[in-house]
Write a protein that holds these residues in place. Structure first.
Motif, PDB file in Angstrom:
ATOM      1  N   LEU A 133     -27.771  27.894 111.245  1.00 52.67           N
ATOM      2  CA  LEU A 133     -26.681  26.966 111.536  1.00 52.67           C
ATOM      3  C   LEU A 133     -25.587  27.703 112.297  1.00 52.67           C
ATOM      4  N   VAL A 134     -24.969  26.983 113.215  1.00 52.33           N
ATOM      5  CA  VAL A 134     -23.855  27.539 113.986  1.00 52.33           C
ATOM      6  C   VAL A 134     -22.696  26.567 113.898  1.00 52.33           C
ATOM      7  N   THR A 135     -21.489  27.087 113.825  1.00 51.98           N
ATOM      8  CA  THR A 135     -20.321  26.230 113.644  1.00 51.98           C
ATOM      9  C   THR A 135     -19.087  26.887 114.224  1.00 51.98           C
ATOM     10  N   GLU A 136     -17.983  26.146 114.157  1.00 51.03           N
ATOM     11  CA  GLU A 136     -16.657  26.651 114.493  1.00 51.03           C
ATOM     12  C   GLU A 136     -15.837  26.739 113.219  1.00 51.03           C
ATOM     13  N   THR A 137     -14.731  27.464 113.276  1.00 52.91           N
ATOM     14  CA  THR A 137     -13.791  27.430 112.151  1.00 52.91           C
ATOM     15  C   THR A 137     -12.395  27.687 112.675  1.00 52.91           C
ATOM     16  N   GLY A 138     -11.419  26.993 112.071  1.00 50.42           N
ATOM     17  CA  GLY A 138     -10.037  27.171 112.470  1.00 50.42           C
ATOM     18  C   GLY A 138      -9.403  28.277 111.655  1.00 50.42           C
ATOM     19  N   ALA A 139      -8.965  27.949 110.451  1.00 57.26           N
ATOM     20  CA  ALA A 139      -8.348  28.951 109.581  1.00 57.26           C
ATOM     21  C   ALA A 139      -9.375  29.861 108.919  1.00 57.26           C
ATOM     22  N   GLY A 140     -10.652  29.510 109.017  1.00 56.79           N
ATOM     23  CA  GLY A 140     -11.696  30.300 108.385  1.00 56.79           C
ATOM     24  C   GLY A 140     -12.246  29.683 107.124  1.00 56.79           C
ATOM     25  N   GLN A 141     -11.645  28.595 106.654  1.00 55.60           N
ATOM     26  CA  GLN A 141     -12.108  27.995 105.404  1.00 55.60           C
ATOM     27  C   GLN A 141     -13.474  27.333 105.576  1.00 55.60           C
ATOM     28  N   TRP A 142     -13.669  26.595 106.683  1.00 50.71           N
ATOM     29  CA  TRP A 142     -14.962  25.981 106.902  1.00 50.71           C
ATOM     30  C   TRP A 142     -16.026  27.044 107.199  1.00 50.71           C
ATOM     31  N   GLY A 143     -15.692  28.025 107.996  1.00 51.22           N
ATOM     32  CA  GLY A 143     -16.663  29.075 108.304  1.00 51.22           C
ATOM     33  C   GLY A 143     -17.124  29.806 107.060  1.00 51.22           C
ATOM     34  N   SER A 144     -16.192  30.119 106.170  1.00 52.49           N
ATOM     35  CA  SER A 144     -16.580  30.816 104.944  1.00 52.49           C
ATOM     36  C   SER A 144     -17.402  29.909 104.041  1.00 52.49           C
ATOM     37  N   ALA A 145     -17.081  28.602 104.011  1.00 50.59           N
ATOM     38  CA  ALA A 145     -17.860  27.667 103.196  1.00 50.59           C
ATOM     39  C   ALA A 145     -19.288  27.548 103.706  1.00 50.59           C
ATOM     40  N   LEU A 146     -19.451  27.474 105.032  1.00 51.05           N
ATOM     41  CA  LEU A 146     -20.804  27.352 105.575  1.00 51.05           C
ATOM     42  C   LEU A 146     -21.574  28.656 105.398  1.00 51.05           C
ATOM     43  N   ALA A 147     -20.895  29.788 105.529  1.00 50.66           N
ATOM     44  CA  ALA A 147     -21.564  31.068 105.285  1.00 50.66           C
ATOM     45  C   ALA A 147     -22.083  31.132 103.851  1.00 50.66           C
ATOM     46  N   LEU A 148     -21.264  30.675 102.906  1.00 52.33           N
ATOM     47  CA  LEU A 148     -21.681  30.615 101.508  1.00 52.33           C
ATOM     48  C   LEU A 148     -22.909  29.723 101.351  1.00 52.33           C
ATOM     49  N   ALA A 149     -22.838  28.505 101.904  1.00 53.06           N
ATOM     50  CA  ALA A 149     -23.935  27.549 101.745  1.00 53.06           C
ATOM     51  C   ALA A 149     -25.217  28.068 102.385  1.00 53.06           C
ATOM     52  N   CYS A 150     -25.109  28.697 103.541  1.00 49.37           N
ATOM     53  CA  CYS A 150     -26.299  29.247 104.204  1.00 49.37           C
ATOM     54  C   CYS A 150     -26.917  30.364 103.377  1.00 49.37           C
ATOM     55  N   SER A 151     -26.076  31.152 102.728  1.00 42.87           N
ATOM     56  CA  SER A 151     -26.620  32.225 101.892  1.00 42.87           C
ATOM     57  C   SER A 151     -27.372  31.652 100.693  1.00 42.87           C
ATOM     58  N   LEU A 152     -26.901  30.513 100.168  1.00 45.23           N
ATOM     59  CA  LEU A 152     -27.564  29.896  99.020  1.00 45.23           C
ATOM     60  C   LEU A 152     -28.901  29.272  99.389  1.00 45.23           C
ATOM     61  N   PHE A 153     -29.042  28.829 100.660  1.00 40.96           N
ATOM     62  CA  PHE A 153     -30.278  28.167 101.089  1.00 40.96           C
ATOM     63  C   PHE A 153     -31.069  29.011 102.083  1.00 40.96           C
ATOM     64  N   ALA A 178     -19.516  38.945 104.436  1.00 45.79           N
ATOM     65  CA  ALA A 178     -20.066  39.309 103.132  1.00 45.79           C
ATOM     66  C   ALA A 178     -21.191  38.367 102.727  1.00 45.79           C
ATOM     67  N   TRP A 179     -21.113  37.103 103.171  1.00 50.09           N
ATOM     68  CA  TRP A 179     -22.172  36.134 102.875  1.00 50.09           C
ATOM     69  C   TRP A 179     -23.256  36.105 103.952  1.00 50.09           C
ATOM     70  N   GLY A 180     -23.184  37.052 104.886  1.00 54.01           N
ATOM     71  CA  GLY A 180     -24.268  37.213 105.855  1.00 54.01           C
ATOM     72  C   GLY A 180     -24.068  36.559 107.194  1.00 54.01           C
ATOM     73  N   ALA A 181     -22.898  35.963 107.436  1.00 56.36           N
ATOM     74  CA  ALA A 181     -22.660  35.287 108.711  1.00 56.36           C
ATOM     75  C   ALA A 181     -22.251  36.282 109.791  1.00 56.36           C
TER      76      ALA A 181
END
Length: 454
Positions: A133-153, A178-181
C-alpha cells in the motif's frame, strides 16, 4: 475519593458490529463523483486501478449499515472501545454551567483515530491479494496508522509525507519506519507529480496524494490508501460516535452540540455522523460545529464546486468546498488540517445548513490546547486543539447565557510528537499565518470544467 464520574468505559463486547453509512439518510440525493474525462458519474471501474473491490463496494454502499468484518473487530480490541471523559476540571476552570465531554482516540497504538480506517483498508487489500500500500500523510498520523495496519497484515507500505511535517515531526517518521514503512519527503523526485511541484518545498496533502496515486496506478501489485475524505473512510470512523452514544447514555445526558476539527473530515464524521443520523431520522436538535485553521479555511472561505482531490488532477472530481486543487496552504503546525477540500458527505451537510463551521488562528488554538492540558492533563495534538478552542467558546457562551449546555467533542489524537509546535508557542515565535486570498482566487480560476452544484 470523589464520587463524580470522569471516565466512561465500555467492555470489548460493545465494539460496534457495523459501521454507520449516512448516505442512506441524507435529506436529498448526493451529488456523485465524476469521471473528469467523461463528466459522467464515476463508477467502480474508475476506482479499480487503485482500490480493492471490497472497499469500492463500501464506497458506493447505500444500505444504512455495513457489517464490520470479524478480523477487523479483533484488531480493534487493541484500543477499542475508547474512553469518554467528562472534563470536570476544565468546566470548573471556565466557571461554566456547561457539561463538557470528550471522546479520546489517542490511546490507539498510533496515537490517533486513524487506525479505525487503516485496519479495514489493509484487511481488504490483503484479502484481494495486494502486496503493498502507498499513501500520503500530513501530520504523520495517517501514515503511522497505515504503517501499523500493514505490519499487522504483512503488507509493504510506502508513505509520501508532506514536506513541512516531515521536517517538523521527525519522530512520526521514525514511528512509521519502526513498523516497516518507507517514508519519502513530498514533493519528492520519485514521481512526475513530485518533480512538477518541486517549487512548493513545504508540500501539501494534494501534492502527496498525487505522488501516492501515481505510484499505485503504475504497479498492479500496489494499491492506494486514503486517510480521509472518501465515504468509506468516514464510515469506518463511525465506531467513535456509536461508542460515544452508549457512553453518553451511561452519563445520562445527550449532547446539545457536537464539535470536531476538520481537515479532510474523517475524524469529524466519525464522531458526528451517528448523532447526525439521529437528527435526520428522529428530529433531534443537536447542533454540529466543525473547527478548521484560519490559514486553510476550506469550509469557511472555500467555494462549493467540483474539484480534484489531488494537485495533479489524477482523482475523480469530487463535490466539495474547495480552495482549489493546486492551492498550497502555508506550513501551519496542524499538518493534518492542510487540505484544500473536504469530505463530499460533510460538505453537503454544511451546504444544507446542518453543520456550522468556524476557523481559528494558531496562537488562539494553542492557548486553548495549553489550557486543556493544564486542567485535564492530556496534551492535545494541534488538530483537535481547534475543536478545544471552539468548545471553550461554547462553554463561555453558556456561562454568559446562564444556561446548561452539554458539549461533546472529539480529542482525536495526542500531541506527543508535536512538541516543536508547543516550543514555538511558549517562546512566542508561533506565527498566526495569514491566508492568501489572492492565491486562492488564482487557484479557483484553474478549477476544472464541471457541472455546477446546487
Amino acid at each position: 475519593m470523589s464520587e463524580e464520574t470522569v471516565k466512561y468505559t465500555l467492555p470489548d463486547s460493545e465494539i460496534p458490529t457495523h459501521w454507520v453509512n449516512l448516505m442512506a439518510d441524507l435529506p436529498g440525493p448526493a451529488s456523485p463523483p465524476l469521471n473528469p474525462a467523461t463528466q459522467e458519474p464515476a463508477g467502480p471501474d474508475d476506482l479499480t486501478p487503485i482500490f480493492p473491490m471490497g472497499l469500492i463496494l463500501q464506497e458506493v454502499a447505500t444500505e444504512p449499515e455495513v457489517e464490520i468484518p470479524e478480523e477487523v473487530r479483533e484488531v480493534y480490541t487493541r484500543w477499542r472501545p475508547s474512553p469518554l471523559f467528562r472534563a470536570r476540571r476544565l468546566e470548573r476552570a471556565l466557571d461554566t454551567p456547561a457539561h463538557i465531554y470528550y471522546k479520546y482516540e489517542g490511546g490507539s497504538p498510533a496515537g490517533s483515530h486513524k487506525p479505525n480506517s487503516a485496519v479495514p483498508q489493509a484487511f481488504e487489500n490483503k484479502k484481494a491479494g495486494i502486496e503493498r500500500l502507498v499513501t500520503e500523510t500530513g501530520a504523520g498520523q495517517w501514515g503511522s496508522a497505515l504503517a501499523l495496519a500493514c505490519s499487522l497484515f504483512d503488507l509493504g507500505c510506502e508513505v509520501f509525507m508532506v514536506g513541512a511535517s516531515y521536517d517538523q515531526k521527525p519522530y512520526r517518521r521514525s514511528m512509521m519506519e519502526a513498523w516497516g514503512a518507507t517514508v519519502y519527503r513530498s514533493p519528492s523526485d520519485r514521481t512526475a507529480a513530485g518533480r512538477a511541484n518541486a517549487e512548493h518545498d513545504s508540500g501539501s496533502l494534494g501534492i502527496a496524494i498525487s505522488e501516492a496515486v501515481e505510484v499505485a496506478a503504475g504497479d498492479e501489485r500496489t494499491n492506494y490508501a486514503l486517510g480521509s475524505v472518501l465515504n468509506h473512510v468516514c464510515m469506518h470512523q463511525t465506531v467513535i460516535g456509536q461508542e460515544a452514544m452508549s457512553q453518553m447514555a451511561m452519563a445520562g445526558e445527550e449532547p446539545d452540540v457536537v464539535v470536531g476539527c476538520v481537515g479532510g473530515g474523517s475524524n469529524f464524521a466519525g464522531l458526528a455522523f451517528p448523532f447526525m443520523r439521529r437528527r435526520l431520522r428522529d428530529g433531534a436538535t443537536t447542533r454540529f460545529l466543525a473547527a478548521e485553521p484560519a490559514a486553510c479555511p476550506t469550509l469557511t472561505r472555500g467555494v462549493y464546486r467540483y474539484d480534484f482531490g489531488d494537485t495533479s488532477g489524477m482523482t475523480p472530481l469530487l463535490p466539495m468546498y474547495t480552495l482549489g486543487h493546486d492551492f498550497v496552504p502555508p506550513p501551519l503546525h496542524a499538518g493534518g488540517l492542510r487540505y484544500h477540500g473536504d469530505s463530499p458527505l460533510l460538505c453537503g451537510l454544511v451546504k444544507a445548513g446542518l453543520i456550522d463551521a468556524v476557523a481559528y488562528r494558531q496562537n488562539e488554538t494553542f492557548e486553548a490546547a495549553v489550557r486543556f492540558a493544564r486542567t485535564e492533563g492530556l496534551l492535545p495534538a494541534p488538530e483537535p486543539a481547534h475543536a478545544i478552542r471552539a468548545v471553550i467558546e461554547e462553554a463561555e457562551a453558556a456561562r454568559a447565557a446562564g444556561e446548561k449546555r452539554v458539549i461533546l467533542f472529539g480529542l482525536c489524537g495526542h500531541g506527543h510528537f508535536d512538541m516543536s509546535a508547543y516550543d514555538a508557542y511558549f517562546s512566542g515565535t508561533l506565527e498566526d499565518i495569514e491566508f492568501s486570498e489572492a492565491e486562492m482566487q488564482a487557484a479557483l480560476e484553474r478549477l476544472p470544467e464541471a457541472p455546477a452544484l446546487a
